[in-house]
Design an enzyme around this catalytic site. Sequence first.
Site, short mmCIF file in Angstrom:
data_model
loop_
_atom_site.label_atom_id
_atom_site.label_comp_id
_atom_site.label_asym_id
_atom_site.label_seq_id
_atom_site.Cartn_x
_atom_site.Cartn_y
_atom_site.Cartn_z
N THR A 99 -22.14 59.49 36.37
CA THR A 99 -21.98 58.19 37.06
C THR A 99 -22.52 58.37 38.47
O THR A 99 -22.62 59.49 38.97
CB THR A 99 -20.50 57.78 37.13
N GLU B 168 -19.62 55.59 31.01
CA GLU B 168 -18.57 56.17 30.16
C GLU B 168 -18.54 55.54 28.77
O GLU B 168 -17.83 55.98 27.89
CB GLU B 168 -17.19 55.97 30.82
N LYS C 216 -7.95 40.90 47.94
CA LYS C 216 -6.53 40.63 47.74
C LYS C 216 -6.02 39.74 48.87
O LYS C 216 -5.80 40.19 49.98
CB LYS C 216 -5.74 41.94 47.67
N TRP D 148 -5.60 37.61 43.72
CA TRP D 148 -6.93 38.19 43.70
C TRP D 148 -8.01 37.11 43.72
O TRP D 148 -7.92 36.11 43.01
CB TRP D 148 -7.12 39.03 42.43
P1 ADP Z 1 -22.83 53.24 38.34
O1 ADP Z 1 -22.39 51.94 38.94
O2 ADP Z 1 -22.07 54.40 38.86
O3 ADP Z 1 -24.29 53.36 38.24
P2 ADP Z 1 -22.55 52.35 35.67
O4 ADP Z 1 -23.96 52.00 35.55
O5 ADP Z 1 -21.89 53.03 34.59
O6 ADP Z 1 -22.33 53.27 36.87
O7 ADP Z 1 -21.79 51.07 36.12
C1 ADP Z 1 -20.80 50.47 35.34
C2 ADP Z 1 -20.19 49.34 36.11
O8 ADP Z 1 -21.17 48.36 36.46
C3 ADP Z 1 -19.16 48.59 35.32
O9 ADP Z 1 -17.93 49.24 35.33
C4 ADP Z 1 -19.14 47.26 36.06
O10 ADP Z 1 -18.35 47.32 37.22
C5 ADP Z 1 -20.56 47.09 36.47
N1 ADP Z 1 -21.27 46.22 35.53
C6 ADP Z 1 -22.08 46.57 34.52
N2 ADP Z 1 -22.57 45.48 33.90
C7 ADP Z 1 -22.05 44.41 34.51
C8 ADP Z 1 -22.15 42.99 34.34
N3 ADP Z 1 -22.92 42.45 33.41
N4 ADP Z 1 -21.45 42.19 35.16
C9 ADP Z 1 -20.65 42.71 36.12
N5 ADP Z 1 -20.52 44.03 36.35
C10 ADP Z 1 -21.21 44.87 35.56
#
Ligand code: ADP
Length: 579
Positions: free
Chosen positions: A188, A333, A453, A458
Site C-alpha cells: 500500500t 488488500e 466530524k 460526520w
Molecule cells: P493507496 O491509496 O495506498 O494507493 P489503494 O490503491 O489500495 O491504496 O487505495 C484504496 C483506497 O482508495 C480505498 O480504501 C478507498 O479509500 C479509496 N478508493 C478506491 N476506489 C475508490 C472509489 N471508487 N471511490 C472512493 N474511494 C476509493
Amino acid sequence: MSAPLLGQMMDVPLTVSSLIAHAARHHGSTEIVSRRIEGDIHRYTWRECETRAKQLAQALRALGVEPGERVATLAWNGYRHVEAYFGVTGFGAVCHTINPRLFPEQIAWIVNHADDRYVLFDTTFAPLVDLLATQCPNVRGWIALCDEAHRPDLRTEVRCYETLLDAQDGQYAWPELDEKQASNLCYTSGTTGNPKGALYTHRSSVLHAYAAALPDAMSLSARDAILPVVPMFHVNAWGIPHATALAGTKLVLPGKDLDGKSLYELMEAERVTASAGVPTVWLGLLTYMRDAGVRFSTLERTVIGGSACPPAMLRAFEDDYGVQVIHAWGMTEMSPLGTLSKLNWEQSQRPLEARRALLEKQGRVIYGVDMKIVGDDGRELPWDGVAFGDLHVRGPWVIDRYFRQDGGHESGQDSAQRGASPLVDGWFPTGDVATIDPDGFLHITDRSKDVIKSGGEWISSIDLENIAVAHPGIAEAACIACAHPRWTERPLIVAVKKPGAAVTRDELLAFFTGKVAKWWLPDDVTFVDELPHTATGKLQKLKLREQFRDYVLPSALAVAGCPLDDEPAHADKPLAQRE
Ligand code: ADP
C-alpha cells in the site's frame, strides 16, 4: 455420522501460469501492443509473450532465484512488464511490483522489507537504481529492461534483460505449483506509517481474474482491446494483465506517457474498446479532447476507481462522448476489486436521473466479496442508504494478514510469527466509511481518517468535493477538516480554478446551497494553484491538512467573539437537520 461424499473432479490447481498458457494456446495470435520507453510501438502476440516469459523464468532460475523468493519490478505498463508478471510467478517466485513514484527512501524500505533478490527496471528509473543499490544490500542484481544498445550508464552493475533472455531457448514446462503459494506482492502507499504488503496467492489471483472479467465487472472478452492506464505497479493494474490472459483480450500498454494527447492517439490507433484508470488521468484526457475538439471512434467503456469518480466526470464521458463509465471501488488488500457500478435489469428501466444516482455510487459487490457496514459498537448497520459506518469485507481475494508485518520470516511460519491479524471477527476493516442502499449499492463517503466530524456527526468530504468540481469554473477540489472551537471540525474547500475562470469564494460557497443539508455547507473556500497528489494520483489530504493546520475559518472567528454578518450555516442540531 457417515463420512462426507467427496466429488470426483480433477484437482487442478489455479495458477497464474495457467492463465498465460491458456492465452498462448487459445488466443495465441491476439496482440499485445506497447508504446516503448525506446520511443517506438512494439507489437507481438500472447503466444510470443508466453515464450519470452518462459525464457525469463529460465534466466531467473539460472541466476539462482528460488521459488518463494521475490523479484521486484520498477516499470511502466509495457510488454516486458507483462512477461515479468508471468515469468517470475510461473516457476513459483513472487512478482513484487513497486511504485516508482514513491520517495526513494520509501522504495528502499520496501525492497528491504520484501527482501527482493533481483529488481527489473525500466531505464527511466536508472538514476533511482544508483540510489537504491547503496541502500539495498540484499539485492543480488539489477536488471535493465532493455537491450545492450540501451544499457544505462550507471555506477551500479547492471544486467540487460534482452541479453539474459537471448541466452535461453524458452523450452520450459511451467511446473505444477500449489495454488496457495504466493504469486504477487504489492505494498500500500503508506500515507501514514510504513507501507504494508499484500501477498496474493496463485488461487486468489486466478479467482480475481475470473471476477474482473465478468460482464458485471470489467466485462472483458476476446472481442475487446483494453488500454489500462492504471499502472501495473498499482495493485497489478487492477488485475487486468491476469484477466486479459484469461479472456484472450488484446492488451494495449501506454508506457510512460499518460498525458491526454498520447493516450487519445494510442486509443484511436489501436481501436481500443475499454480502458481503466484513476480520475486524475481522465481529467487530462477529457481536457485534451475538449481543447482539440476530437472524439473517440471505438472506446465503449472505462473503469474509473482508486478514488471517487466525480459525477461531473461521469456525465462528461457519457453525455459528451457516449462512453460508459464503470465506477469501481477496491483496495490493495482486496487484489483490488470489490464493487462496480453496473445496473441490473430492473434498475436499468428506471428514469435517467434515478439510474445516474445509482451509477455515481461505487456499485454492488461482485461474487467473491461480501461486505457490511458497522457502527462504533461493531454492530451491523442497515442498508438504507443513510446510515454510514465502517466498511468491512471478506472473501478469497481479501488479505488475511499483512506480509511480514512483525518483521518475521515467511517460510513455515506459525500464526504467532506472522504477526497479529488485522481482521475483526473474520472480516477485514477497510478503513473506509460508507453507506449501502436498499439496491445493495455501496457509496464511499470517506476514508475514516478524512471524514469531517462536526458536532458529533460526520460530513462526507467526498460528497462536497464532487459538488465543487461540478462548478464550471473549478478544475479540482479537496475538502478537509478544519479545527473549530464549537463544532470540533468544519469543512474547508481547497480548490483549483480552471484556467481563465473567474469564480470567487462566495460564488463557490453559494453553489453548495440546496445540494446538501445546511449543516454540511462548507465554512470556507480557498483557492490554490495546485493540489498535492499521492504516488497513485489521489489527493494527499494528510499533506493538505498539515498545510492548513493553522487556517482560521471565519465561522471560528465568529465563535471566538468576532461575530460576522453571516452566521455560519451549520445547524445546532445536525442530526435533526439531515435532509
Ligand atoms: P493507496 O491509496 O495506498 O494507493 P489503494 O490503491 O489500495 O491504496 O487505495 C484504496 C483506497 O482508495 C480505498 O480504501 C478507498 O479509500 C479509496 N478508493 C478506491 N476506489 C475508490 C472509489 N471508487 N471511490 C472512493 N474511494 C476509493
